[in-house]
Design a protein around this motif. Structure first.
Motif, PDB file in Angstrom:
ATOM      1  N   ASP A 199       8.749  -0.215   3.210  1.00  0.00           N
ATOM      2  CA  ASP A 199       8.892   0.415   4.618  1.00  0.00           C
ATOM      3  C   ASP A 199      10.408   0.889   4.856  1.00  0.00           C
ATOM      4  O   ASP A 199      10.665   1.605   5.761  1.00  0.00           O
ATOM      5  N   ASN A 200      11.256   0.528   4.119  1.00  0.00           N
ATOM      6  CA  ASN A 200      12.671   0.655   4.212  1.00  0.00           C
ATOM      7  C   ASN A 200      13.375   1.278   3.055  1.00  0.00           C
ATOM      8  O   ASN A 200      14.585   0.918   2.475  1.00  0.00           O
ATOM      9  N   SER A 223       4.505  -3.511   2.693  1.00  0.00           N
ATOM     10  CA  SER A 223       5.626  -3.702   3.775  1.00  0.00           C
ATOM     11  C   SER A 223       6.819  -3.716   3.153  1.00  0.00           C
ATOM     12  O   SER A 223       7.799  -3.357   3.821  1.00  0.00           O
ATOM     13  N   TYR A 253       0.671   5.514   0.183  1.00  0.00           N
ATOM     14  CA  TYR A 253       1.356   4.829   1.132  1.00  0.00           C
ATOM     15  C   TYR A 253       2.748   5.487   1.176  1.00  0.00           C
ATOM     16  O   TYR A 253       3.266   5.858   2.428  1.00  0.00           O
ATOM     17  N   LYS A 304       4.042   7.692   4.582  1.00  0.00           N
ATOM     18  CA  LYS A 304       5.350   7.287   5.143  1.00  0.00           C
ATOM     19  C   LYS A 304       6.711   8.263   5.185  1.00  0.00           C
ATOM     20  O   LYS A 304       7.237   8.496   6.233  1.00  0.00           O
TER      21      LYS A 304
END
Length: 222
Positions: A38-39, A35, A61, A65
């Motif tokens: 994610d940015n 997590s 991952y 993404k």
């Protein structure tokens, strides 16, 4: 190196994107760290490097993404076999069966005290180039190739993301990272000796001070 049936099944399932998204990425051991990725704001043409890829969860991952260029570094030949399986046909992910260090040489990768079998994936994350790591055996090891991190960094004009999880060997990389800090976007590093692995506490204290001005700007403890 031929994979055991268990890892062959794992690779088969992991290559299915929906299984990754709704099963593997949701596992408790991964979901919190994932997590945090994610940015990152990585673009299609950006470069991401993964030092100590193990089974490839993080690299996959990031690619899922952001679809960016990913270079993956893993010295354990069994783990590398898994990486070859799961990234087969993916031309944007480049695999390197080497460790990243401050020197180019062959050296010992010390294995877990609990098992000298490199095919034991439950213990593969324990392996380290640092023999002082308390949960490795100085008697059970294999020789692996290392590449010079400074020479590696010179190949890139910009490294938009770097993930480091090298079981205590990160402290050998920091001089080159600080020297090239303007070249990096974000760096996520597991820091041994902070809250675990007290045998690295002196290393952590020393480098924590030196990294202070970069911390939470482009260098993040992970």
């Amino acid at each position: 190196m031929k994979l055991k049936f268990r890892e062959q099944i794992w690779c088969f399932l992991f290559r299915i994107k929906l299984v990754r998204l709704f099963l593997f990425y949701k596992l408790d051991r991964y979901k919190t760290k994932l997590s945090l990725l994610d940015n990152l704001d990585l673009k299609f043409n950006h470069n991401a490097l993964d030092f100590g890829a193990n089974n490839g969860i993080i690299s996959q991952y990031i690619f899922d993404k952001y679809k960016c260029n990913v270079e993956v570094f893993e010295p354990n030949p069994y783990c590398f076999g898994i990486l070859q399986k799961i990234f087969k046909g993916n031309t944007k992910v480049k695999l390197h069966n080497v460790a990243v260090s401050n020197k180019s040489l062959k050296t010992k990768l010390y294995l877990s005290r609990r098992s000298a079998d490199i095919t034991n994936m439950g213990l593969s994350e324990i392996s380290s180039l640092e023999k002082k790591k308390a949960n490795v055996s100085t008697k059970n090891y294999l020789y692996v190739k290392c590449i010079n991190v400074e020479k590696l960094f010179q190949k890139f004009k910009k490294i938009h993301f770097l993930k480091i999880d090298v079981e205590g060997h990160e402290y050998k990389l920091f001089p080159s990272i600080i020297k090239n800090i303007k070249k990096f976007g974000k760096i996520f590093c597991e820091m041994h000796g902070s809250s675990h692995r007290p045998e690295f506490k002196k290393d952590y204290d020393k480098w924590d001070k030196k990294l202070k001005k970069f911390k939470n700007k482009n260098f993040f403890y992970w």
